[in-house]
Design a protein around this motif. Sequence first.
Motif, PDB file in Angstrom:
ATOM      1  N   UNK A  84       0.822  -1.204   0.000  1.00 56.46           N
ATOM      2  CA  UNK A  84       0.000   0.000   0.000  1.00 56.46           C
ATOM      3  C   UNK A  84       0.861   1.261   0.000  1.00 56.46           C
ATOM      4  N   UNK A  85       1.961   1.236   0.738  1.00 54.71           N
ATOM      5  CA  UNK A  85       2.841   2.392   0.759  1.00 54.71           C
ATOM      6  C   UNK A  85       3.468   2.609  -0.621  1.00 54.71           C
ATOM      7  N   UNK A  86       3.950   1.551  -1.236  1.00 55.67           N
ATOM      8  CA  UNK A  86       4.564   1.674  -2.558  1.00 55.67           C
ATOM      9  C   UNK A  86       3.554   2.188  -3.577  1.00 55.67           C
ATOM     10  N   UNK A  87       2.336   1.679  -3.503  1.00 54.79           N
ATOM     11  CA  UNK A  87       1.304   2.141  -4.431  1.00 54.79           C
ATOM     12  C   UNK A  87       0.981   3.619  -4.209  1.00 54.79           C
ATOM     13  N   UNK A  88       0.933   4.029  -2.940  1.00 55.80           N
ATOM     14  CA  UNK A  88       0.597   5.415  -2.629  1.00 55.80           C
ATOM     15  C   UNK A  88       1.682   6.369  -3.115  1.00 55.80           C
ATOM     16  N   UNK A  89       2.936   6.031  -2.867  1.00 56.60           N
ATOM     17  CA  UNK A  89       4.035   6.875  -3.345  1.00 56.60           C
ATOM     18  C   UNK A  89       4.008   6.954  -4.872  1.00 56.60           C
ATOM     19  N   UNK A  90       3.744   5.819  -5.518  1.00 57.16           N
ATOM     20  CA  UNK A  90       3.701   5.808  -6.982  1.00 57.16           C
ATOM     21  C   UNK A  90       2.514   6.607  -7.494  1.00 57.16           C
ATOM     22  N   UNK A  91       1.367   6.501  -6.821  1.00 52.95           N
ATOM     23  CA  UNK A  91       0.176   7.247  -7.235  1.00 52.95           C
ATOM     24  C   UNK A  91       0.408   8.749  -7.095  1.00 52.95           C
ATOM     25  N   UNK A  92       1.056   9.152  -6.001  1.00 50.01           N
ATOM     26  CA  UNK A  92       1.362  10.568  -5.797  1.00 50.01           C
ATOM     27  C   UNK A  92       2.314  11.067  -6.872  1.00 50.01           C
ATOM     28  N   UNK A 142       9.421  -7.704 -23.630  1.00 55.55           N
ATOM     29  CA  UNK A 142      10.095  -8.163 -22.417  1.00 55.55           C
ATOM     30  C   UNK A 142      10.103  -7.114 -21.318  1.00 55.55           C
ATOM     31  N   UNK A 143       9.970  -5.855 -21.684  1.00 55.92           N
ATOM     32  CA  UNK A 143       9.858  -4.773 -20.710  1.00 55.92           C
ATOM     33  C   UNK A 143       8.408  -4.556 -20.323  1.00 55.92           C
ATOM     34  N   UNK A 144       7.512  -4.682 -21.289  1.00 55.55           N
ATOM     35  CA  UNK A 144       6.084  -4.453 -21.050  1.00 55.55           C
ATOM     36  C   UNK A 144       5.506  -5.428 -20.032  1.00 55.55           C
ATOM     37  N   UNK A 145       5.815  -6.708 -20.183  1.00 55.51           N
ATOM     38  CA  UNK A 145       5.155  -7.738 -19.370  1.00 55.51           C
ATOM     39  C   UNK A 145       5.348  -7.515 -17.872  1.00 55.51           C
ATOM     40  N   UNK A 146       6.574  -7.332 -17.356  1.00 51.00           N
ATOM     41  CA  UNK A 146       6.688  -7.117 -15.900  1.00 51.00           C
ATOM     42  C   UNK A 146       6.078  -5.799 -15.439  1.00 51.00           C
ATOM     43  N   UNK A 147       6.118  -4.757 -16.262  1.00 52.85           N
ATOM     44  CA  UNK A 147       5.534  -3.481 -15.854  1.00 52.85           C
ATOM     45  C   UNK A 147       4.013  -3.568 -15.772  1.00 52.85           C
ATOM     46  N   UNK A 148       3.407  -4.380 -16.625  1.00 51.89           N
ATOM     47  CA  UNK A 148       1.949  -4.502 -16.644  1.00 51.89           C
ATOM     48  C   UNK A 148       1.440  -5.625 -15.750  1.00 51.89           C
ATOM     49  N   UNK A 176       2.515   6.324 -19.370  1.00 48.84           N
ATOM     50  CA  UNK A 176       2.647   6.963 -18.068  1.00 48.84           C
ATOM     51  C   UNK A 176       2.165   6.034 -16.951  1.00 48.84           C
ATOM     52  N   UNK A 177       1.146   5.244 -17.221  1.00 47.69           N
ATOM     53  CA  UNK A 177       0.694   4.264 -16.235  1.00 47.69           C
ATOM     54  C   UNK A 177       1.778   3.218 -15.997  1.00 47.69           C
ATOM     55  N   UNK A 178       2.440   2.786 -17.044  1.00 44.96           N
ATOM     56  CA  UNK A 178       3.523   1.813 -16.894  1.00 44.96           C
ATOM     57  C   UNK A 178       4.699   2.421 -16.123  1.00 44.96           C
ATOM     58  N   UNK A 179       4.959   3.708 -16.321  1.00 45.61           N
ATOM     59  CA  UNK A 179       6.021   4.364 -15.558  1.00 45.61           C
ATOM     60  C   UNK A 179       5.634   4.465 -14.079  1.00 45.61           C
ATOM     61  N   UNK A 180       4.344   4.683 -13.815  1.00 46.15           N
ATOM     62  CA  UNK A 180       3.881   4.638 -12.418  1.00 46.15           C
ATOM     63  C   UNK A 180       4.179   3.268 -11.812  1.00 46.15           C
ATOM     64  N   UNK A 182       6.577   1.281 -12.687  1.00 48.06           N
ATOM     65  CA  UNK A 182       8.033   1.180 -12.487  1.00 48.06           C
ATOM     66  C   UNK A 182       8.427   1.827 -11.159  1.00 48.06           C
ATOM     67  N   UNK A 183       7.795   2.949 -10.836  1.00 42.30           N
ATOM     68  CA  UNK A 183       8.058   3.609  -9.551  1.00 42.30           C
ATOM     69  C   UNK A 183       7.601   2.717  -8.410  1.00 42.30           C
TER      70      UNK A 183
END
Length: 359
Positions: A84-92, A142-148, A176-180, A182-183
């Motif tokens: 939840x913390x990781x998701x919140x920081x990424x969402x912010x 190969x980059x898309x799959x783990x990010x999604x 941009x969602x995929x970059x979120x 990654x964060x």
Amino acid sequence: MQRLHARYPFLEAARDAVATEAVDLATVVEQDRAVVDRARERVVASLEDGETGDPRRDARVELLSYPVARVLVSMVDERVLVRKYARAEAATAYDRFTDDLTDTTELKSVDATGLDVDSLLAEFDLQDAVRETADGYRIDVGTYVPLAADLWDDEWRLVNRALANGDVPVTESELLTLLREAIRDRIDRGLPFDVPDAIATALEDEAAEIREVLADLELTREIDTVVPDLFPPCMKALLDRIQKGEHLPHHSRFAITAFLTSIGMSTDEIVDLYRVNSSFGEEMTRYQTDHIRGDTSPTEYSPPSCATMQSYGDCVNKDDLCETIPHPMAYYEERIDDADDDEIEDWRETDGDSASAGD
């Protein structure tokens, strides 16, 4: 300390800035109340609101609150909190960099606080994996799959993408969602870590407060996946009793029904489960289910916590994971997160008889 680093504390440059300033974290947590208060707020807000709270105007306080917040998360050491913390920081961060990309203000501070797409791609070494096209972007599969991997909407499934020559097409919004993600992944993978005793002692009161908040929360996210094999033991046992036609006490019936509504089952699907009971009454079952899900009541009810399940005698067949979580939804969320894709087959989509929890 730059405002950019305070705004995006997950950046490698932000970490380097803290290291360059030779900040002694033990001294900070003992002497700088503003930093500690903001760090606690970041973690509590991540649990209660899914974001990190209002930033402080003081760039130093805002930036240093990030490593202290990570310390607090590590001290509590609950997997559900890490997620939840990781998701919140990424969402912010996502809200901030999408704002940056739409900011057309020509006059900006010399102390720039914004990020662009190229900077974000470079931050995660994705420059070579992502290519801009006339109508969006293409990203190496190969980059898309783990990010999604943590994105549950069907549109993100590889089978629903126009894969060509090892590339997956994405729009700018999807990138941009995929970059979120990654964060989120960077923050998640870095937690928890061992906290020195001196720092842990100074922050014990804050960690205790976060544990209390965690225990009191309805620990659930939007889940629309029904995989009975991954249910917590208590809910699996109640579902089994329903399928055997047993009459459940009111508290047990409420618990399993609230759980099933929370993971995405419709009223019709839940009503059909209860039909095997000899005393089944469709009108009453439908009314109770609609009431629990909030359709005919002002409240959408969540499943009881583990403590409540235990007090009613519904906490059965505990396993090792049960010892580490405070809520059945937290258990299911963790099992779903940790499962391989081939383990996640939605019960509602399987062919044949779905009347067995093991199917």
